[in-house]
Structure formats: C-alpha cells, structure tokens
Enzyme design. Sequence first.
Site, PDB file in Angstrom:
ATOM      1  CB  SER A   1      -2.363 137.029  50.290  1.00 12.34           C
ATOM      2  OG  SER A   1      -2.484 135.680  49.959  1.00 12.34           O
TER       3      SER A   1
HETATM    4  N1  SAH Z   1      -2.857 134.584  46.225  1.00  8.34           N
HETATM    5  C1  SAH Z   1      -4.295 134.448  46.327  1.00  8.34           C
HETATM    6  C2  SAH Z   1      -4.543 133.649  47.591  1.00  8.34           C
HETATM    7  C3  SAH Z   1      -5.857 133.017  47.646  1.00  8.34           C
HETATM    8  S1  SAH Z   1      -6.074 132.061  49.138  1.00  8.34           S
HETATM    9  C4  SAH Z   1      -4.889 135.843  46.433  1.00  8.34           C
HETATM   10  O1  SAH Z   1      -4.271 136.690  47.086  1.00  8.34           O
HETATM   11  O2  SAH Z   1      -5.984 136.097  45.901  1.00  8.34           O
HETATM   12  C5  SAH Z   1      -5.502 130.476  48.598  1.00  8.34           C
HETATM   13  C6  SAH Z   1      -6.263 129.903  47.458  1.00  8.34           C
HETATM   14  O3  SAH Z   1      -5.808 128.575  47.260  1.00  8.34           O
HETATM   15  C7  SAH Z   1      -7.772 129.805  47.687  1.00  8.34           C
HETATM   16  O4  SAH Z   1      -8.408 130.540  46.667  1.00  8.34           O
HETATM   17  C8  SAH Z   1      -8.074 128.313  47.591  1.00  8.34           C
HETATM   18  O5  SAH Z   1      -9.309 128.062  46.957  1.00  8.34           O
HETATM   19  C9  SAH Z   1      -6.884 127.830  46.769  1.00  8.34           C
HETATM   20  N2  SAH Z   1      -6.548 126.411  46.896  1.00  8.34           N
HETATM   21  C10 SAH Z   1      -6.455 125.659  48.029  1.00  8.34           C
HETATM   22  N3  SAH Z   1      -6.114 124.379  47.716  1.00  8.34           N
HETATM   23  C11 SAH Z   1      -5.991 124.330  46.357  1.00  8.34           C
HETATM   24  C12 SAH Z   1      -5.661 123.298  45.438  1.00  8.34           C
HETATM   25  N4  SAH Z   1      -5.403 122.034  45.821  1.00  8.34           N
HETATM   26  N5  SAH Z   1      -5.608 123.603  44.128  1.00  8.34           N
HETATM   27  C13 SAH Z   1      -5.882 124.865  43.691  1.00  8.34           C
HETATM   28  N6  SAH Z   1      -6.228 125.872  44.505  1.00  8.34           N
HETATM   29  C14 SAH Z   1      -6.265 125.624  45.841  1.00  8.34           C
END
Ligand code: SAH
Length: 270
Positions: free
Chosen positions: A104
């Site tokens: 993010s």
């Molecule tokens: N806060 C994290 C955001 C990552 S983007 C950062 O800044 O690093 C959102 C993440 O949600 C992705 O890595 C994606 O793989 C994950 N995601 C999406 N759907 C999901 C689910 N059902 N269960 C677990 N993770 C999920």
Amino acid sequence: MCVAIAGGALRGASAFGAGSIACHTRNRAAPRVFFFHGMEVFWTPRAKDNKSLVKLLREEGAVKSDRVACVMEKLDRALFIAEGERNLAYMDCPMQIGFNATISAPHMHGSCLELLNKHLQPGMHALDVGSGTGYLTAAFALLVGDQGRAVGVEHIPELVEQSIKNVKRSPAASLLEPGVLSLHVGDGRLGWPEHAPYNAIHVGAAAPQVPQPLIDQLKPGGRMVIPVGEGAQELVVIDKGPDGSLKQWTASSVRYVPLTSKDEQLRGGV
Ligand code: SAH
C-alpha cells in the site's frame, strides 16, 4: 501506480493498488517523480529516505501522532520492497509486489495506523488481513509490544514467505520468535480465530461486503478498518461497542486490490 495531479492537489484514483483518492494538498517543496502509465501522466512526491518520507506524511496530514510517526520511522519501507526497486521505496504510492498484489501507499499505511492507534496499545491483539509485505503487521507488533499479539493472514504462500524475510530484516524481527508477531497462509475472509478476539482488525484488500467472521472476531470496544466496495470503494471504520453493538462510518474513498479467492486474484490483472 500513482496519482494524477492538477494544480498541486490529487484529482484521481490510482490505477492500481492501495492508494487514497482523498484530496490532500502536497508539500510543494518535495521533489516529484513523473510516471507515464498508458496515456496518463502520474506524479508522486519522493522523499530521500524513510525519515523524510514520514516527515512528508506528517506535513500532508496522513500521520498525525508521534506514536505512529515513530513506528513508521523505525520500519524502513525499503526493507519491505524487492532489492531492485528500493530506489522507489520513498515515494508515496503503492508498488507491485507480484501475484497481482501491492504494498500500500505510505499515506494509507499512515492513515490506517492513525485510525487504529488507540486499539494498538501495549498488550492488545491485532489482526492484519491481506498482510502482503508484512509492513503493517510488523508495525502492529511494535505497537502492541511483547505482551500483545499481531497476526497477519495472507493467501499467497510466496508472499507470506517473503514477508517473514522482510520482517527478519526489520526492528520487529525479535518479536517473531516469541510469537508476538506471526504471519500465516490462509483465507483472510475467515479471520484467524486462534488469537481472537482482536482489539484492532485491518483489512488490506477491498471486500464486496464486510466478512461476518471478522465482525465476530472483533473484541467489544475494538475497531476494524476495511476497504469496502467493488467499483467505488470506501475505507470503512467499524467500532464495536462494549455491548457488542456496531457503529460504522466512512473515512475516505480509496482504491485497493480485491479481497477475493487466491485463484481469482491470480487470474485477474492488477
Ligand atoms: N497491507 C499490505 C497490502 C497488500 S495488498 C501491504 O502494504 O503490504 C492486499 C493483499 O491482500 C495482497 O497481498 C493479496 O494477496 C491479499 N489478499 C487478497 N484476498 C485475500 C484473502 N481472501 N485472504 C488473504 N489475503 C488476501
């Protein structure tokens, strides 16, 4: 990746990843980097190091408290980004991390930490759904301290493996061994019942609706921050009263990757 600009204020949503479309006035003195994505020109302010990035976020109002500024200064964003791309770590925009996922934008990390700050006190329990790079889970762990617990759930095993490596390079490393900080492979829509109830729940991907297991795992008096929506998305804050009643309000308009199944995510193009 970043945000279209006109007249020094943000005008549009990021094309990809987690970024706010709330209108912030930018620090005019900050160096800017221009991107070309398709036919659009994107810009973002770029800080020279992590400390300057946090200073920029304070000036923009995404970071308000010393406590959040302090934890973000401790966690160098570059440690959570692939080695070859670290020169872009101090720009306020989301970045691709593979598997159709992003880290993010720093202003979203700052805003979510501020929204959850009171619910991340020493000894409290925090859940980070869609933990991605592990950045926020590590921040939660540093805030709740060695008597608390910070749990990350991410459904892409490779990202979980990488997030553990990221944390091991960071000041939160010592919290892994005693289990204060743990990162798990799983479907975050189900939460992580083992360490529930949670004082703070953060969801890093946009859900069509708020998953019931997450509401159930929120402690009375606790707070959840979750992006909701399929086209237009809002960052929704849910407060659970001591009697279990729920109050919901919207913090801002946002653009996150979807909270979905692993197969759907890998099929989709972020
Ligand atoms: N806060 C994290 C955001 C990552 S983007 C950062 O800044 O690093 C959102 C993440 O949600 C992705 O890595 C994606 O793989 C994950 N995601 C999406 N759907 C999901 C689910 N059902 N269960 C677990 N993770 C999920």
